[in-house]
Design a protein around this motif. Structure first.
Motif, PDB file in Angstrom:
ATOM      1  N   VAL A  50       0.842  -1.200   0.000  1.00  0.00           N
ATOM      2  CA  VAL A  50       0.000   0.000   0.000  1.00  0.00           C
ATOM      3  C   VAL A  50       0.875   1.248   0.000  1.00  0.00           C
ATOM      4  N   GLU A  51       0.264   2.333  -0.383  1.00  0.00           N
ATOM      5  CA  GLU A  51       0.901   3.652  -0.314  1.00  0.00           C
ATOM      6  C   GLU A  51       0.379   4.373   0.921  1.00  0.00           C
ATOM      7  N   VAL A  52       1.289   5.011   1.654  1.00  0.00           N
ATOM      8  CA  VAL A  52       0.939   5.609   2.944  1.00  0.00           C
ATOM      9  C   VAL A  52       1.057   7.125   2.858  1.00  0.00           C
ATOM     10  N   VAL A  53       0.141   7.813   3.538  1.00  0.00           N
ATOM     11  CA  VAL A  53       0.167   9.268   3.624  1.00  0.00           C
ATOM     12  C   VAL A  53       0.046   9.660   5.091  1.00  0.00           C
ATOM     13  N   THR A  54       0.620  10.820   5.454  1.00  0.00           N
ATOM     14  CA  THR A  54       0.620  11.277   6.848  1.00  0.00           C
ATOM     15  C   THR A  54      -0.441  12.347   7.055  1.00  0.00           C
ATOM     16  N   VAL A  55      -1.143  12.256   8.158  1.00  0.00           N
ATOM     17  CA  VAL A  55      -2.108  13.287   8.531  1.00  0.00           C
ATOM     18  C   VAL A  55      -1.329  14.560   8.886  1.00  0.00           C
ATOM     19  N   GLN A  56      -1.722  15.691   8.293  1.00  0.00           N
ATOM     20  CA  GLN A  56      -0.988  16.931   8.467  1.00  0.00           C
ATOM     21  C   GLN A  56      -1.886  18.034   9.000  1.00  0.00           C
ATOM     22  N   LEU A  97      -7.379  18.723  -0.186  1.00  0.00           N
ATOM     23  CA  LEU A  97      -7.441  18.061   1.112  1.00  0.00           C
ATOM     24  C   LEU A  97      -8.805  18.278   1.734  1.00  0.00           C
ATOM     25  N   VAL A  98      -9.078  17.501   2.781  1.00  0.00           N
ATOM     26  CA  VAL A  98     -10.329  17.644   3.510  1.00  0.00           C
ATOM     27  C   VAL A  98     -10.003  17.673   5.006  1.00  0.00           C
ATOM     28  N   GLU A  99     -10.695  18.538   5.731  1.00  0.00           N
ATOM     29  CA  GLU A  99     -10.454  18.670   7.167  1.00  0.00           C
ATOM     30  C   GLU A  99     -11.067  17.494   7.921  1.00  0.00           C
ATOM     31  N   VAL A 100     -10.331  17.010   8.934  1.00  0.00           N
ATOM     32  CA  VAL A 100     -10.816  15.946   9.806  1.00  0.00           C
ATOM     33  C   VAL A 100     -10.951  16.535  11.207  1.00  0.00           C
ATOM     34  N   THR A 114      -6.484  20.038  10.839  1.00  0.00           N
ATOM     35  CA  THR A 114      -5.985  18.691  10.581  1.00  0.00           C
ATOM     36  C   THR A 114      -6.630  18.186   9.299  1.00  0.00           C
ATOM     37  N   THR A 115      -5.800  17.806   8.330  1.00  0.00           N
ATOM     38  CA  THR A 115      -6.326  17.446   7.013  1.00  0.00           C
ATOM     39  C   THR A 115      -5.734  16.126   6.534  1.00  0.00           C
ATOM     40  N   ILE A 116      -6.488  15.491   5.632  1.00  0.00           N
ATOM     41  CA  ILE A 116      -6.029  14.273   4.954  1.00  0.00           C
ATOM     42  C   ILE A 116      -6.411  14.391   3.483  1.00  0.00           C
ATOM     43  N   PRO A 117      -5.740  13.685   2.605  1.00  0.00           N
ATOM     44  CA  PRO A 117      -6.169  13.672   1.197  1.00  0.00           C
ATOM     45  C   PRO A 117      -7.527  12.989   1.059  1.00  0.00           C
ATOM     46  N   SER A 118      -8.320  13.463   0.127  1.00  0.00           N
ATOM     47  CA  SER A 118      -9.632  12.843  -0.100  1.00  0.00           C
ATOM     48  C   SER A 118      -9.487  11.391  -0.525  1.00  0.00           C
ATOM     49  N   ALA A 119      -8.363  11.044  -1.167  1.00  0.00           N
ATOM     50  CA  ALA A 119      -8.148   9.677  -1.647  1.00  0.00           C
ATOM     51  C   ALA A 119      -7.926   8.681  -0.525  1.00  0.00           C
ATOM     52  N   ALA A 120      -7.749   9.163   0.710  1.00  0.00           N
ATOM     53  CA  ALA A 120      -7.565   8.241   1.834  1.00  0.00           C
ATOM     54  C   ALA A 120      -8.887   7.843   2.465  1.00  0.00           C
ATOM     55  N   LEU A 121      -9.999   8.420   2.016  1.00  0.00           N
ATOM     56  CA  LEU A 121     -11.303   8.148   2.610  1.00  0.00           C
ATOM     57  C   LEU A 121     -11.965   6.939   1.951  1.00  0.00           C
ATOM     58  N   ASP A 165      -0.402  10.829  12.243  1.00  0.00           N
ATOM     59  CA  ASP A 165      -0.845   9.457  11.988  1.00  0.00           C
ATOM     60  C   ASP A 165      -0.603   9.094  10.523  1.00  0.00           C
ATOM     61  N   SER A 166      -0.345   7.803  10.271  1.00  0.00           N
ATOM     62  CA  SER A 166      -0.141   7.308   8.907  1.00  0.00           C
ATOM     63  C   SER A 166      -1.401   6.578   8.446  1.00  0.00           C
ATOM     64  N   LEU A 167      -1.847   6.915   7.234  1.00  0.00           N
ATOM     65  CA  LEU A 167      -3.054   6.334   6.668  1.00  0.00           C
ATOM     66  C   LEU A 167      -2.732   5.689   5.319  1.00  0.00           C
ATOM     67  N   VAL A 168      -3.582   4.743   4.925  1.00  0.00           N
ATOM     68  CA  VAL A 168      -3.446   4.119   3.613  1.00  0.00           C
ATOM     69  C   VAL A 168      -4.055   5.051   2.581  1.00  0.00           C
ATOM     70  N   LEU A 169      -3.293   5.357   1.549  1.00  0.00           N
ATOM     71  CA  LEU A 169      -3.773   6.213   0.471  1.00  0.00           C
ATOM     72  C   LEU A 169      -4.330   5.345  -0.655  1.00  0.00           C
ATOM     73  N   ARG A 170      -5.515   5.706  -1.132  1.00  0.00           N
ATOM     74  CA  ARG A 170      -6.205   4.944  -2.172  1.00  0.00           C
ATOM     75  C   ARG A 170      -6.297   3.464  -1.798  1.00  0.00           C
ATOM     76  N   PRO A 171      -6.949   3.133  -0.690  1.00  0.00           N
ATOM     77  CA  PRO A 171      -7.023   1.733  -0.238  1.00  0.00           C
ATOM     78  C   PRO A 171      -7.805   0.860  -1.217  1.00  0.00           C
ATOM     79  N   ALA A 172      -7.303  -0.348  -1.425  1.00  0.00           N
ATOM     80  CA  ALA A 172      -7.977  -1.309  -2.308  1.00  0.00           C
ATOM     81  C   ALA A 172      -9.215  -1.870  -1.617  1.00  0.00           C
ATOM     82  N   GLY A 173     -10.156  -2.367  -2.426  1.00  0.00           N
ATOM     83  CA  GLY A 173     -11.397  -2.911  -1.866  1.00  0.00           C
ATOM     84  C   GLY A 173     -11.187  -4.179  -1.062  1.00  0.00           C
TER      85      GLY A 173
END
Length: 405
Positions: A54-60, A373-376, A335-342, A384-392
């Motif tokens: 997986v590809e990982v992205v950090t919450v910023q 980005l989208v606010e959380v 606090t934001t994350i990419p929309s692709a991590a949702l 925190d580290s999140l999965v970017l574009r998670p597979a089904g």
């Protein structure tokens, strides 16, 4: 008898033999089914499933101004009013009243150099002025007497009592007294000017602050020789270096190709490397009307709109040139994350939080969009580290592998 006994020995084939092979087969199939069910459940839960890359992205945490930033440039904080304070006279430093960080007001005495010689000259000039004033008093008295005598001789001459020679002598004495008075007054003016010069020379031994400022560096200590040109060995020219903290601006180099995005008065946001979590309001003060041909850049000066004592000269800074001013509601970071991590699941927004080589399903609450980005507002925190574009195929607890960069 023995023969009859042997004839009675027969095998009864009607008795059923135990079916041990059938019992073992049933137990084998039951264990096999159990193992299959266990394997399927472990695979579904992710225990036996191979790790998924997986590809990982950090919450910023970002500031909303990043959504309407036209251009960014880096530079340094520079005081527009800065002075190396020195003495116009030459002498030994006998007193220093400030240190680094001291605040001074315009006209405050910062230091003094030895002044015994100029004080003696001042006293001599003051005594000379006093003597000249006494000479004037004497000349005025002589003038008064000569004037009275001249008037008497004028009357006596008209009556024919005195000779013309006596009248001429009285007249000459009167004119001489007038000249003496004029000379005495000129001497007073000269002596007064000499006294003023002596006072100025004494004042030169007191080093004063030219404007309200803060001491940045101390360049000399008591006992050092201070001279304006510092041509002598070990002599010091400047006693202290001061800067007006109210004149601090950020000077940045803007590429010529991006200069059209900058205008005087344009709102800016200033970030100092010393305080990465703070943003300071600013505005473009000046676009210096010349370019640096070696770098193809133009110097732009950005002033601070709010004074802060933590801002110091020579700090490195980064300036964001904005398309509009920052609203009060946009002052705090988000606090934001990419929309692709949702991921949308079970009627709510989810993300996959990375915990070692596993992921954990976390529900999140969303705020406003900030660019891509989208606010959380809750569920995860900055760092925190999140999965970017998670597979089904990913599930709560799935094993993952992160490719090395």
């Amino acid at each position: 008898m023995e023969h009859e006994d042997l004839d009675q020995l027969k095998i009864d084939k009607t008795v059923t033999a135990p079916r041990s092979g059938t019992s073992r087969g049933r137990r084998f199939w039951a264990a096999g089914i159990l193992l299959v069910v266990l394997a399927v459940s472990l695979y579904v839960s992710g225990v036996l499933r191979p790790a998924e890359t997986v590809e990982v992205v950090t919450v910023q945490q970002i500031f909303p101004s990043q959504g309407f930033t036209l251009l960014s440039a880096s530079g340094y904080v520079v005081a527009q009013r800065k002075a190396a304070v020195a003495s116009k006279a030459t002498g030994r430093l006998v007193w220093l009243g400030v240190e680094e960080g001291s605040a001074v007001r315009q006209g405050d005495v910062i230091a003094r150099i030895e002044n015994a010689d100029v004080l003696a000259i001042q006293s001599q000039a003051a005594a000379n002025l006093k003597n000249c004033r006494a000479d004037l008093d004497q000349a005025l008295a002589e003038l008064h007497d000569a004037h009275l005598s001249f008037k008497r001789y004028t009357i006596l001459l008209s009556d024919g009592v005195v000779s013309r020679a006596d009248f001429d002598a009285a007249q000459a004495r009167y004119r001489k007294a007038q000249a003496a008075v004029a000379g005495a007054r000129a001497a007073i003016r000269s002596a007064s000017a000499a006294l003023d010069g002596a006072r100025v020379a004494v004042e030169f031994t007191s080093i004063r602050a030219p404007f309200d400022a803060v001491v940045l560096t101390k360049n000399a200590d008591v006992g050092d020789i201070v001279t304006p040109l510092a041509s002598a060995a070990n002599a010091k020219a400047a006693v202290v270096t001061i800067a007006d903290m109210g004149s601090l601006q950020v000077e940045v180099d803007v590429m010529e190709s991006s200069l059209e995005k900058v205008r005087v008065g344009q709102p800016c946001e200033i970030q100092l490397d010393s305080f990465p979590d703070l943003r300071f309001r600013g505005a473009v003060h000046m676009v210096v009307p010349t370019a640096d041909r070696s770098k193809a850049t133009v110097l732009v000066k950005v002033r601070f709109l709010d004074f802060d004592r933590r801002i110091l000269p020579e700090m490195s800074a980064r300036v964001a040139f904005l398309s509009r001013p920052v609203a009060n509601s946009e002052q705090r970071p988000r606090t934001t994350i990419p929309s692709a991590a949702l991921v949308r699941g079970r009627g709510r927004n989810l993300v996959f939080l990375v915990e070692g080589d596993r992921i954990k399903e976390k529900p999140v609450n969303l705020g406003v969009k900030v660019g891509d980005l989208v606010e959380v507002t809750s569920g995860v925190k900055s760092g925190d580290s999140l999965v970017l574009r998670p597979a089904g195929s990913l599930r709560d607890g799935s094993r993952i592998s992160i490719p090395e960069k």
